[in-house]
Motif scaffolding. Structure first.
Motif, PDB file in Angstrom:
ATOM      1  N   GLU A 152      66.322  16.527 -40.677  1.00 49.19           N
ATOM      2  CA  GLU A 152      67.607  16.452 -40.754  1.00 49.19           C
ATOM      3  C   GLU A 152      67.599  15.883 -42.435  1.00 49.19           C
ATOM      4  O   GLU A 152      67.021  15.058 -42.842  1.00 49.19           O
ATOM      5  N   CYS A 153      68.857  16.324 -42.957  1.00 49.86           N
ATOM      6  CA  CYS A 153      69.125  15.808 -44.483  1.00 49.86           C
ATOM      7  C   CYS A 153      70.245  15.137 -44.398  1.00 49.86           C
ATOM      8  O   CYS A 153      71.225  15.241 -43.383  1.00 49.86           O
ATOM      9  N   SER A 204      72.123  18.782 -48.899  1.00 53.11           N
ATOM     10  CA  SER A 204      70.817  19.525 -48.457  1.00 53.11           C
ATOM     11  C   SER A 204      70.539  20.823 -49.157  1.00 53.11           C
ATOM     12  O   SER A 204      69.222  21.275 -49.553  1.00 53.11           O
ATOM     13  N   LYS A 219      67.080  21.226 -51.214  1.00 52.43           N
ATOM     14  CA  LYS A 219      66.271  22.396 -51.145  1.00 52.43           C
ATOM     15  C   LYS A 219      65.756  22.788 -52.972  1.00 52.43           C
ATOM     16  O   LYS A 219      64.750  23.445 -53.009  1.00 52.43           O
ATOM     17  N   ILE A 244      64.062  22.741 -42.818  1.00 48.60           N
ATOM     18  CA  ILE A 244      65.569  22.172 -43.082  1.00 48.60           C
ATOM     19  C   ILE A 244      66.149  23.605 -42.566  1.00 48.60           C
ATOM     20  O   ILE A 244      67.433  23.255 -42.123  1.00 48.60           O
TER      21      ILE A 244
END
Length: 151
Positions: A147-148, A112, A116, A141
């Motif tokens: 959802e990652c 995640s 980003k 996020i």
């Protein structure tokens, strides 16, 4: 070294690096142009590994090069078109794919965080993600709306 994809760069830039090793800068330049054929018109980094007087060319794409490639823009002539605006839109799935490619070189602890990082690069490139500004997706996020994937 950095070079433009699909083009034979200036051999004067190659000569001081590979001349002492007894290799022909022109031949290595042709190898680089052949290896970077599908990155036409993009500035990308190329790693030269030299063993037994043989140069092996590896393409090491940056995050911005991967995002611009995901935009599927037509190749441009860098001598004629300057200061291009990348105003297209990429899907979030393509961002995740780019993040997986860049995962090994990322400093982030989880995927995640890498996503980003790629979204930040998308913001500086100037494109949108699913028609929204990349920073809004980063905020989603952080808040948990998006959802990652874990890996």
């Amino acid at each position: 070294m950095r070079c433009t994809g699909g083009e034979v760069g200036a051999t004067s830039a190659l000569a001081p690096k590979i001349g002492p090793l007894g290799l022909s800068p022109k031949k290595v330049g042709d190898d680089i142009a052949k290896a970077t054929g599908d990155w036409k018109g993009l500035r990308i980094t190329v790693r030269l590994t030299i063993q037994n007087r043989q140069a092996v060319v590896d393409v090491v794409p940056s995050a911005s090069a991967l995002i611009i490639k995901a935009l599927k823009e037509p190749p441009r002539d860098r001598k004629k078109v300057k200061n291009i605006k990348h105003s297209g839109s990429v899907t979030f799935d393509e961002i995740v794919t780019v993040a997986r490619t860049m995962r090994a070189r990322s400093i982030a602890r989880e995927l995640s965080g890498t996503i980003k990082e790629i979204l930040g690069t998308a913001q500086s490139v100037g494109c949108t993600v699913d028609g929204r500004p990349p920073h809004d997706v980063i905020d989603d996020i952080n808040s948990g709306k998006v959802e990652c994937p874990s890996e």
